[in-house]
Structures are given as structure tokens and as C-alpha cells.
Enzyme design. Structure first.
Site, PDB file in Angstrom:
ATOM      1  NE  ARG A   1      28.497  48.924   0.712  1.00  6.37           N
ATOM      2  CZ  ARG A   1      27.237  48.724   0.326  1.00  6.37           C
ATOM      3  NH1 ARG A   1      26.945  48.631  -0.953  1.00  6.37           N
ATOM      4  NH2 ARG A   1      26.266  48.655   1.223  1.00  6.37           N
TER       5      ARG A   1
ATOM      6  CD  GLU B   1      24.608  54.785  -1.728  1.00  4.51           C
ATOM      7  OE1 GLU B   1      23.846  53.861  -2.098  1.00  4.51           O
ATOM      8  OE2 GLU B   1      25.826  54.790  -1.963  1.00  4.51           O
TER       9      GLU B   1
ATOM     10  CG  HIS C   1      25.593  52.453  -5.030  1.00  5.49           C
ATOM     11  ND1 HIS C   1      25.568  52.314  -3.655  1.00  5.49           N
ATOM     12  CD2 HIS C   1      26.292  51.378  -5.481  1.00  5.49           C
ATOM     13  CE1 HIS C   1      26.213  51.210  -3.295  1.00  5.49           C
ATOM     14  NE2 HIS C   1      26.648  50.626  -4.391  1.00  5.49           N
TER      15      HIS C   1
END
Length: 324
Positions: free
Chosen positions: A237, A266, A285
Site C-alpha cells: 500500500r 492514486e 495498482h
């Protein structure tokens, strides 16, 4: 054994929060054809609907209104990390938070191994040279065989990575909260002893959730003890790896190259230095995604819901005190 939130009654309505979730799970009506599906997009709509919501599917959910969630029994997060909803102050004790645990096999371990190989054999460098139409050999930093891989986070995915790495002839060491041994991993230590296994490692993969105790878990001291020519893959993360320390290690430390798949903001902002840092590969991601990811989530959500309706423990229940 019964758990909070399972009172034997049926969950009749499922709420989806956010247009992105609605697009991602466009076939939810087919999977849950016997239940009412309600899609909400704005925070105002969410706040108004919250007292009547029984089951909620979404991420990046506004977290200032949980005290209104009087009837919320299942909060389903379509990913492994739940730092976007925790701490959930005011959330009723009867609400069960579930994540996507188990939905990232085999894609995420395969992605990690592919990334290690790509970095060691400098595939990103050749892609850049192809775009520039430059014919120039880059000496590989290999081989993979014989390198020490440190897996920071020996959960289900971490153990799967370890098995694959060992099959390639890598020596595997790792970090685990419990410190308990893992088959095929030569040395396992608790997070406070992480420097012991990072020292001399030729490859690192970061797989821990983001909690108060793991923020900046990998920073300057950790990166400085790696073997010269080491590579790093971060699929945990955003926030677990200290970005400034990572950039410095790529500039002047032992770190040869890195691939980062997760970020504190993000999508990654256009002005981020990460886009243009030499020897750093950015992926959006995507490490755990698969062609049938949404189907896996809905299948898991069905199992979680049925468990709650039966008063049983949901398969992917999150321990809110631990944060994962």
C-alpha cells in the site's frame, strides 16, 4: 460460532458506492438477482441512504458518517487494503468489514516474480531504448538463482511468492508479525528485527498492509543495508515504503532498480517525481487484477453475506484492531 451482526435475517438490499464501483461490478444485478441493488454516487446521497444500508460495496467511502449506519451489517471492500475506511469511528459493533482476501491468486505472486525478473534483466531499460530506437546492450544484473529475496509480509500472498522464488533457486527470508516459521523460508523475523533479513538481500518484495505500525516500514535504514545491485518490488500500500528514501536509494544507495505498484495518492499525480526517476518502473495498482476479478469479488461477497445471515464468521473478515 456466532459473531456480531449475524441475527439470522436476510439482507435484502445491496448498496454500491461510486460510479467506478458501478462500472466495475456492472453484472451485480445478475449475480444478486434476488436482491435489490441500489447505486449511489455522491456523498450527499450516501449520507441520506446510510441509515437504511444493510450491505455496502465500495472503496474510498466517506468515513465521517458511520454513526448513521444503524443497520449496516456488511461493509465489503473490493481490495485487500482497508486503510481507506479505517479507523471507522462510530461504526456499529455489529458491522462486519470484509476485504478481498484470497482474490489475488495466482496473479499477484506471478506479477511479483515477473517484476523481479524484469528488473534483474533490465527489461524496462530495453523498452526505453526501443522507444528511442537505440541499439545498446545493457549488462544484466542477474542471475536470479542464488539471490536472497526478502519478503516483507509473509501472509498468503507472501508465502506464495516465497514458494515461487524458492523454485527459481532463490534463498528466501522474510518478515512476519508473528515471527512464526514458514515452510521454505530460511529465516523469519518479526518487524522490529527486519534489518537482520534485509541486510545483504538482493531482492525485496513489500506485501504488508498499511497500518500505523507499517507506515514508512521500509525507509532509509532498511534500504541502505541491501546488497549492491538489489531490486525492490512494492505491491503493498502507498505509505509502507518511504518514497523520499526510495528515490534517494535509487540515486545513491545500493538499490539498482524498483517497481512500484501502489501510491499514497492514486492516480499518481502528473507532477510526481516517480514518473521520471531513472530505474523506477511505475504500474497503476494492477498487480492483483485479473480478467475475472469482479466475479471473484462478488462470489466472495456472496459467501460473506451468507455467513453473516447465518450468524457465522465471514470468510474474509477484517480484524479492525489490527487493520487487516
Amino acid at each position: 460460532m456466532s459473531t456480531n451482526g449475524g441475527n439470522g435475517s436476510r439482507i435484502d438490499r445491496i448498496h454500491l458506492f461510486g460510479s467506478e464501483i458501478a462500472r466495475m461490478f456492472s453484472d451485480i444485478d445478475d449475480v444478486f438477482s434476488d436482491r435489490e441493488i441500489i447505486k449511489i454516487e455522491t456523498e450527499d446521497e450516501f449520507v441520506d441512504a446510510l441509515p437504511d444500508i444493510e450491505c455496502l460495496l465500495g472503496f474510498r467511502i466517506p468515513r465521517d458518517h458511520w454513526a448513521r449506519a444503524k443497520n449496516l451489517r456488511l461493509l465489503q471492500i473490493p481490495g485487500a487494503g482497508v486503510d481507506s475506511v479505517l479507523p471507522a469511528d462510530g461504526l456499529p459493533a455489529t458491522t462486519q468489514i470484509c476485504n478481498a482476501s484470497g482474490c489475488h491468486e495466482p496473479e499477484m505472486p506471478e506479477f511479483v516474480i515477473a517484476a523481479i525478473n524484469a528488473l534483474v534483466y533490465r527489461i524496462p531499460t530495453f523498452v526505453e531504448r526501443q522507444q528511442a530506437k537505440t541499439w545498446k546492450i545493457a549488462r544484466p544484473a542477474g542471475p536470479i538463482e542464488g539471490r536472497t529475496l526478502c519478503v516483507v509480509g509473509l501472509g498468503t500472498i507472501g508465502q506464495s511468492v516465497a514458494r515461487r522464488a524458492a523454485a527459481l533457486g532463490m534463498r528466501v527470508v522474510g518478515v512476519r508479525n508473528s515471527g512464526e516459521p514458514v515452510e521454505g523460508v530460511d529465516v523469519v523475523v518479526t518487524p522490529d528485527r527486519r534489518l537482520e533479513v534485509l541486510s545483504g538481500a538482493g531482492a525485496v518484495v513489500v506485501l504488508t498492509p498499511l497500518t500505523d505500525s507499517t507506515r514508512c516500514l521500509i525507509s532509509g535504514p532498511e534500504l541502505s543495508v541491501l546488497a549492491p545491485g538489489a531490486v525492490l518490488v512494492d505491491v503493498s500500500r502507498g505509505g509502507v515504503v518511504d518514497t523520499d528514501a526510495l528515490l534517494e536509494a535509487l540515486r545513491s544507495g545500493p538499490l539498482e532498480s524498483a517497481l512500484v505498484d501502489v501510491f499514497e495518492t492514486e492516480p499518481l499525480p502528473e507532477d510526481s517525481l516517480l514518473w521520471t526517476t531513472p530505474n523506477l518502473t511505475v504500474t497503476p495498482h494492477t498487480a492483483g487484477w485479473s480478467r475475472d476479478y469482479s466475479n471473484r469479488i462478488l462470489d466472495l461477497m456472496m459467501k460473506n453475506m451468507q455467513a453473516i445471515e447465518s450468524g457465522e464468521r465471514p470468510p474474509s473478515l477484517v480484524d479492525q484492531t489490527k487493520g487487516y
